[in-house]
Design a protein around this motif. Structure first.
Motif, short mmCIF file in Angstrom:
data_model
loop_
_atom_site.label_atom_id
_atom_site.label_comp_id
_atom_site.label_asym_id
_atom_site.label_seq_id
_atom_site.Cartn_x
_atom_site.Cartn_y
_atom_site.Cartn_z
N SER A 65 -7.54 -6.57 -5.43
CA SER A 65 -8.64 -7.20 -4.69
C SER A 65 -9.40 -6.11 -3.94
N CYS A 66 -10.62 -6.46 -3.50
CA CYS A 66 -11.45 -5.49 -2.77
C CYS A 66 -12.52 -6.24 -1.99
N VAL A 92 -0.42 -1.93 -1.69
CA VAL A 92 -0.90 -0.83 -0.86
C VAL A 92 -2.34 -1.13 -0.48
N ALA A 93 -2.59 -1.21 0.83
CA ALA A 93 -3.97 -1.38 1.32
C ALA A 93 -4.62 0.01 1.38
N VAL A 94 -5.73 0.16 0.67
CA VAL A 94 -6.44 1.44 0.60
C VAL A 94 -7.77 1.29 1.33
N VAL A 95 -7.94 2.03 2.42
CA VAL A 95 -9.19 2.02 3.19
C VAL A 95 -9.93 3.33 2.92
N ALA A 113 -14.90 0.75 2.53
CA ALA A 113 -14.38 0.11 1.32
C ALA A 113 -12.88 -0.15 1.49
N ILE A 114 -12.45 -1.40 1.24
CA ILE A 114 -11.03 -1.77 1.36
C ILE A 114 -10.58 -2.37 0.04
N THR A 143 -7.01 6.12 3.61
CA THR A 143 -5.74 5.77 4.23
C THR A 143 -5.04 4.76 3.33
N MET A 144 -3.80 5.08 2.90
CA MET A 144 -3.00 4.19 2.04
C MET A 144 -1.84 3.65 2.86
#
Length: 864
Positions: A334-335, A420-423, A322-323, A408-409
């Protein structure tokens, strides 16, 4: 390829690789590691499948070398568990096997094996294969590193494009017009190139050449007039020259302009225009050309960027993680589809579900209540430090279940539009696999009982606690009798069912906190703690034996009654360490098996002395064979009808500390110590030499050969070599063997004996009718004699049953058209009865005891 690190970060080419060698044979494992020493890698070892799985939890490996046949968890079971873990699913495995059967090959390749190596393993082949796999792993690592670098460059390019696009508004009208034309042309690079050269050619009434690099580091050229000789000439000059002046000198063109195409700090290629006969370019045209080139460069950059962004978006949507992109307040902007599937009730990662449910939510609301504050703190840290932050935590999926994840942020963008990209990586399967691997590391995979590793750990803990209690620790060592026969007769599936039922009965016979282990193929251990006395432990063992053996076991179409041998030893009584405890219980179990005891056998010093004595004797017999301390004696074989000497049987003897060791025990000790083949070679060489020295080629020489000797691959070659070296005709030699040679797969023994028979040697079936007698062996082995065992002869002169049995053996020999010899004849009545029954060849103390070789010549001379 190596397994990815749990953090999701790709390994670099500088990481040191590891090769894991898994084999229960310590010596072979060490040799394999020595072979791999020249490789620039770490080499890890594991003695079992369980240990290998534990090591894989702790470190990444590039190559796994895995033995198929190991005690406990075999190579195929270990490989299956490795393949079930996604992070290890692509790790290359080389299987080691003693015999590469088709079924094993198919199963191994189904498990993803890259190769099979058959023992003994060629050092060169093994080294080359592992080296090749390591090089392939390094290649993949370099590719991943390059992909990551390119990805970062693409992100930087995208950010630079967003900043610089605002600066492009100040271009001239013509540049604006060209920009619009280029923008309207297409986002496809091929169409855009054609538009650029066409527009520039028309704008300046000149030939135009556009030269762009290709992904394979070559060049691609577009010409304004593909058939024009002038355009081709201009292209050749462009490829040879580096500036407008040199191009003019190399061509007929008087007017040339050349400009590097650069946008967003990246060079995209070169554009050149030239007039062969027209006027020189003006300063205005030069300025316009520079602006047009900038517009062309920007258009090419945009098209390239669009393609990269499209590829990146496709990868982001296709990934299983999930991103999400969140702003500085933690609001989701967004996702991808994986995030929708995980966190929304109607999410479907394969159907392109709408992500409106997530947009506008706070990322912290996805965590379980207890974790929300912690997520907010780490989000703040990432924004403050502008550094990526990784943590494990629990999120709430749309269906209410809690999901263990790794998050991971990573901050992206600038201070104006910071995101911030959140994986989010789902750890559910990994956690489950880790739990399973930890369980398998301490449990037997078939019965789910504790395994040897858990037993050793528990015994070590009990040994440390011994000072705190006066009670004993009793260890019951159990072995399923005749288990190999069950496997051979009914198949391994039936054998497994029997083991499962024995395990279940053992488990039900003791309390829940009593440790019950399976430590080998058909070996089990029960540990009783805080036992008051050894007698109480023995009584408990008898109760277990009664419960396990009381009822038959229904295994498929077979009904089996379990037979168990059990030995007991006590820590704190005769044993003082876990190692002594296991050894003593094993000795007691062996004593129970040997004596066929139906009750538990408690270890005593006498049992230990006997077992140690056998160990010492095995060591002594190895030295005796090496030093030729053995000797040969010879017992005559007589024709009872004529009194003539027919031949002699060679018998091995060994005197140790004044005691005479019988031949049967010498052979048994040699077989137990793996010296059957050396002993057999010594017996053949010595007896052939003694026989040749007699000079009596009218006599038959009978020599005993052991089962292990016959199955040795060098048996026939050595037999022929010895007979040739002593010039003895094969027809004068008879090889005697018992039917124990056919207990295992009889085919190799049949093949070796037929080879000896075809060469001219005679064969005799010794001890015929005792224990393992089988008519099928007479079908496959062309024997010349049957030897009637002394156990039948002892009562033959007055016991009717013994007489009927001996007559039946003589009848079998007559039907098979072979001769018969009786051994153990000690009384004249026995000799007379055998002679009248048709057995005239006899040997025994009635005629002569075995004679020392020094006295054999005088004995033969006296007989004439």
């Amino acid at each position: 390829m190596t397994t990815p690190a749990p953090t999701g970060e790709e390994s670099t080419t500088g990481d040191r690789q590891t090769v894991l060698v898994v084999d229960d044979d310590t010596r072979l494992r060490e040799l394999l590691c020595i072979v791999l020493t020249p490789l620039d890698c770490d080499i890890a070892q594991a003695g079992s499948g369980e240990e290998a799985l534990t090591m894989l939890l702790e470190r990444q490996v590039a190559v796994i070398v895995l033995d198929i046949n190991m005690p406990g968890m075999g190579g195929f079971e270990t490989a299956q568990l490795i393949r079930d873990v996604e992070e290890m699913a692509s790790t290359p495995i080389i299987f080691l096997t003693g015999q590469a059967e088709a079924g094993d090959l198919h199963r191994g390749y189904d498990l993803g094996a890259v190769d099979f190596l058959v023992k003994p393993v060629s050092r060169q082949v093994f080294y080359a294969k592992v080296k090749a796999l390591l090089e392939l792993d390094r290649s993949f690592a370099r590719l991943r590193s390059e992909a990551a670098r390119l990805h970062e460059q693409q992100l930087q390019t995208a950010r630079a494009a967003e900043v610089r696009q605002r600066d492009e508004l100040a271009i001239t009208r013509r540049r604006e017009r060209l920009t619009n034309i280029f923008a309207e042309a297409s986002i496809d690079l091929a169409s855009l190139e054609r538009t650029i050269v066409t527009e520039l050619s028309q704008m300046f009434d000149a030939e135009c050449v556009l030269r762009l690099p290709t992904p394979d580091h070559g060049w691609h050229e577009s010409l304004s007039h593909n058939e024009s000789p002038g355009a081709a000439e201009l292209l050749r000059a462009l490829m040879a020259g580096s500036d407008a002046a040199r191009i003019r000198e190399a061509t007929a063109y008087q007017a040339v302009m050349i400009e590097e195409l650069t946008a967003r700090s990246q060079r995209f290629g070169v554009v050149c225009v030239g007039r062969a006969d027209g006027p020189a370019f003006t300063e205005t045209e030069s300025v316009l050309f520079r602006g047009a080139s900038a517009a062309a460069a920007l258009a090419i950059s945009n098209a390239t960027l669009y393609r990269v962004q499209a590829e990146y978006a496709a990868v982001m949507q296709a990934t299983g993680d999930a991103i999400l992109a969140v702003d500085v307040a933690g609001v989701i902007r967004s996702c991808n589809k994986a995030a929708v599937a995980l966190f929304t009730a109607g999410g479907d990662s394969t159907a392109g579900a709408d992500n409106d449910e997530l947009l506008g939510m706070s990322i912290c609301d996805l965590a379980v209540p207890a974790e929300r504050q912690r997520m907010q703190e780490h989000l703040d840290d990432a924004l403050t430090t502008r550094q990526a932050v990784t943590l494990e935590m629990t999120l709430a999926a749309h269906d209410g279940r809690h999901v263990e994840v790794m998050i991971t942020m990573s901050p992206i963008g600038d201070s104006v539009d910071l995101l911030v990209a959140v994986v989010v990586h789902d750890l559910t399967e990994i956690k489950h696999a880790q739990t399973e691997i930890r369980h398998l590391a301490s449990h037997d995979p078939l019965t789910d009982l504790a395994n040897r590793r858990q037993l050793n750990d528990r015994l070590a803990a009990l040994a440390r606690q011994r000072s705190a209690t006066a009670d004993l620790v009793a260890l019951l060592y159990l072995d399923v009798n005749h288990f190999k026969a069950v496997n051979d007769t009914y198949g391994h599936d039936t054998g497994d069912e029997l083991l499962l039922e024995v395990a279940a009965r053992l488990r039900s016979a003791v309390s829940e906190d009593t440790l019950v282990c399976r430590i080998g193929g058909d070996e089990f251990v029960v540990v009783f703690e805080e036992v008051r006395s050894a007698a109480a432990a023995a009584a408990a063992g008898d109760r277990i034996l009664e419960l396990v053996q009381s009822q038959p076991v229904h295994c498929g179409n077979a009904v089996l009654r379990p037979s168990i041998s059990m030995g007991i030893a006590c820590l704190g009584a005769t044993a003082h360490t876990p190692e002594e405890l296991l050894t003593q219980a094993d000795m007691a179990m062996f004593e129970a098996k040997k004596s066929r005891s139906r009750v538990c056998v408690l270890y005593t010093d006498a049992i230990g002395s006997r077992q140690q004595g056998k160990v010492n004797l095995r060591a002594e017999v190895i030295d005796a064979i090496a030093r030729s301390d053995l000797r040969m004696v010879y017992q005559p074989i007589v024709n009872a009808a004529t009194g003539a000497l027919f031949g002699v049987e060679a018998l091995v003897r060994w005197r140790l500390a004044g005691d005479e060791i019988p031949a049967t025990e010498i052979v048994s000790l040699a077989e137990d110590s793996g010296q059957a083949a050396p002993l057999g070679r010594w017996v053949l060489a010595r007896s052939f030499a003694d026989y040749a020295a007699l000079g009596r080629d009218d006599l038959k020489l009978h020599v005993n050969v052991s089962p292990d000797q016959v199955l040795d691959s060098t048996f026939l070659d050595h037999l022929i070599t010895v007979h040739r070296s002593h010039a003895i005709a094969p027809q004068r030699v008879c090889l005697e063997l018992t039917e124990r040679a056919f207990n295992r797969d009889p085919a190799p023994a049949h093949l070796a004996l037929r080879g000896a028979r075809d060469y001219g040697f005679s064969l005799a079936m010794d001890d015929f009718g005792v224990e393992h007698a089988s008519m099928t062996n007479l079908m496959h082995v062309p024997v010349d004699w049957l030897k009637i065992d002394r156990s039948f002869i002892a009562e033959v002169h007055h016991d009717e049953l013994a007489q009927r049995l001996v007559r039946s053996q003589i009848a079998v020999a007559q039907c098979m058209q072979v001769d018969v010899i009786a051994e153990g004849v000690e009384q004249q009545q026995q000799a007379d009865w055998l002679r009248d029954a048709g057995c005239v060849l006899q040997q025994g103390f009635l005629y002569s005891p075995p004679i020392e070789v020094a006295e054999l010549g005088d004995y033969l001379t006296r007989l004439g």
